[in-house]
Design a protein around this motif. Structure first.
Motif, PDB file in Angstrom:
ATOM      1  N   THR A   1       0.880  -1.130  -0.040  1.00 44.89           N
ATOM      2  CA  THR A   1       0.110  -0.081  -0.115  1.00 44.89           C
ATOM      3  C   THR A   1       0.776   1.125   0.061  1.00 44.89           C
ATOM      4  O   THR A   1       0.659   2.256  -0.758  1.00 44.89           O
ATOM      5  CB  THR A   1      -1.003  -0.036   1.241  1.00 44.89           C
ATOM      6  OG1 THR A   1      -1.731  -1.114   1.254  1.00 44.89           O
ATOM      7  CG2 THR A   1      -1.787   1.246   1.293  1.00 44.89           C
TER       8      THR A   1
ATOM      9  N   ASP B   1      -5.692  -1.750  -4.898  1.00 44.93           N
ATOM     10  CA  ASP B   1      -5.160  -2.356  -3.610  1.00 44.93           C
ATOM     11  C   ASP B   1      -6.137  -3.102  -3.190  1.00 44.93           C
ATOM     12  O   ASP B   1      -6.886  -2.770  -2.238  1.00 44.93           O
ATOM     13  CB  ASP B   1      -4.697  -1.130  -2.825  1.00 44.93           C
ATOM     14  CG  ASP B   1      -4.068  -1.327  -1.504  1.00 44.93           C
ATOM     15  OD1 ASP B   1      -3.603  -2.722  -1.532  1.00 44.93           O
ATOM     16  OD2 ASP B   1      -3.660  -0.645  -0.897  1.00 44.93           O
ATOM     17  N   GLU B   2      -5.724  -4.568  -3.339  1.00 45.91           N
ATOM     18  CA  GLU B   2      -6.522  -5.660  -2.617  1.00 45.91           C
ATOM     19  C   GLU B   2      -8.040  -5.094  -2.780  1.00 45.91           C
ATOM     20  O   GLU B   2      -8.962  -5.191  -1.752  1.00 45.91           O
ATOM     21  CB  GLU B   2      -6.379  -5.690  -1.073  1.00 45.91           C
ATOM     22  CG  GLU B   2      -4.662  -5.825  -0.755  1.00 45.91           C
ATOM     23  CD  GLU B   2      -4.269  -6.921   0.185  1.00 45.91           C
ATOM     24  OE1 GLU B   2      -4.951  -7.660   0.550  1.00 45.91           O
ATOM     25  OE2 GLU B   2      -3.258  -6.774   0.655  1.00 45.91           O
TER      26      GLU B   2
END
Ligand SMILES: Nc1ncnc2c1ncn2[C@@H]1O[C@H](COP(=O)(O)OP(=O)(O)O)[C@@H](O)[C@H]1O
Ligand code: SF4
Ligand SMILES: [Mg+2]
Length: 348
Positions: free
Chosen positions: A56, A188-189
């Motif tokens: 991240t 991001d995820e």
């Protein structure tokens, strides 16, 4: 390390020796420690690694969205379409975000405004980058278009985020990110907070949009299954470093040599056709990012660790596009030190 860069291809993204720290009065967190990779236009790279690896932080650095007071880019550069993100002014950044680069965060609730309708949030994003001078009617038309694109009936644009389920909210976030058709999408995820069947739908949608619009994609995940379904290139991140980078074929070919950490990750996913009840975790913990070990950052957990691993930082060894940062690679046929390869290329 570089991936997806067979020479004539134009590069969408180049990350060069990026080093990011979080600095407080009490400590320095070494979150990203000199990573380099690149992504060709239209390419997809999966950034994988355990929680705390620095994924991240890397994404936030690409967007220049690190926390203002504590997040510091200490070294390196980030080029988007050849333009340095780090040297861009605030005004240039406003334009870059949305039109050139957009991000989907893990938790849709944190990126949606609870007091605005979803239609207003999408049109806000379009208005911010209204270089085409769209009229209010045209903007509403575009809102309907992007809602259709993510499978939400446009009539629902007058509803608020809390009126949507988790999966539908993530679709709204995707609609906002894609509204200005960015060249590069960082996810991001994007499906971690969703249940399994919805995960599959959301992933399918990201893949379809990417294919339709030719968007380059950085897919951040700790799930190798998602990488296998989505990415042509893979970068494996550990303790703020890239320990292995290559094409998906390089990484998923079990016959190839791999970084011991990648082998650990592979051990952690069930093989197809195998009835595995529990995932096999890698023993031990990631090192404390405020006090990284002297030699290889993976050495405290590595079953193949040797004396030199405790003292010297490993170099990157290269074979074609496949790159591995590990001392053991010095004895593996076909792999050469990245430095040596670069000098050879420069000599022509
Ligand atoms: N705002 C912050 N302040 C201080 N440390 C942070 C902050 N955000 C993340 N970290 C630390 O930086 C490291 C990398 O975190 P992160 O980039 O979130 O990893 P990942 O996304 O791979 O889980 C971790 O040790 C994490 O605790
Ligand atoms: S450098 Fe040594 S400790 Fe690090 S991953 Fe390779 S073998 Fe293991
Ligand atoms: Mg994260």
């Amino acid at each position: 390390m570089t991936s997806g860069t067979t020479e004539p291809k134009e590069l969408m993204l180049e990350v060069k020796n990026l080093t990011v720290e979080y600095q407080s009065d009490l400590e320095t967190v070494h979150a990203v420690n000199g990573i380099s990779f690149s992504l060709a236009k239209g390419g997809t790279i999966g950034l994988v690694g355990e929680t705390g690896a620095g994924k991240t932080t890397t994404a936030l650095a690409l967007m220049r969205l690190l926390p203002e007071r504590t997040g510091k880019i200490r070294q390196g550069d980030i080029l988007l379409n050849g333009t340095s993100v780090l040297k861009s002014s605030d005004k240039e950044l406003m334009l870059l975000r949305g039109e050139t680069i957009a991000m989907i965060f893990q938790d849709p609730m944190t990126s949606l405004n609870p007091v605005l309708t979803i239609g207003d949030q999408i049109s806000e994003s379009i208005l911010l980058h209204n270089s085409q001078g769209r009229t209010p009617e045209q903007i509403q038309g575009r809102v309907d278009e992007v809602l259709n694109m993510v499978g939400i009936p446009p009539a629902r644009k007058r509803e608020y985020p809390h009126q949507f389920s988790g999966g539908m909210r993530q679709r709204v976030v995707i609609a906002i990110a894609m509204a200005c058709e960015p060249d590069l999408l960082i996810a991001d995820e994007p499906t971690t907070a969703l249940d399994v069947t919805i995960q599959a739908q959301v992933l399918m949608m990201i893949r379809k949009l990417r294919d339709r619009l030719g968007t380059s994609l950085v897919m951040i995940t700790h799930d190798l299954g998602i990488v296998a379904q989505t990415c042509d290139n893979v970068a494996v991140m550990y303790a703020g470093q890239l320990v292995e980078v290559g094409s998906a074929k390089d990484i998923f070919n079990r016959e190839n040599s791999h970084h011991p950490y990648t082998n650990g990750l592979f051990g952690s996913i069930p093989k197809l056709n195998e009835r595995v009840k529990r995932l096999k975790p890698i023993p031990g913990l990631m090192p404390d990012p405020t006090a990284l070990p002297e030699g290889c950052y993976f050495s405290p957990r590595c079953a193949e660790s040797a004396n030199m691993c405790l003292k010297a930082r490993p170099e990157v060894y290269v074979k074609g596009e496949h790159k591995i940062k590990c001392h053991k690679m010095r004895n593996v046929d076909g792999y050469v030190k990245e430095e040596a390869e670069r000098e050879e290329a420069e000599r022509g």
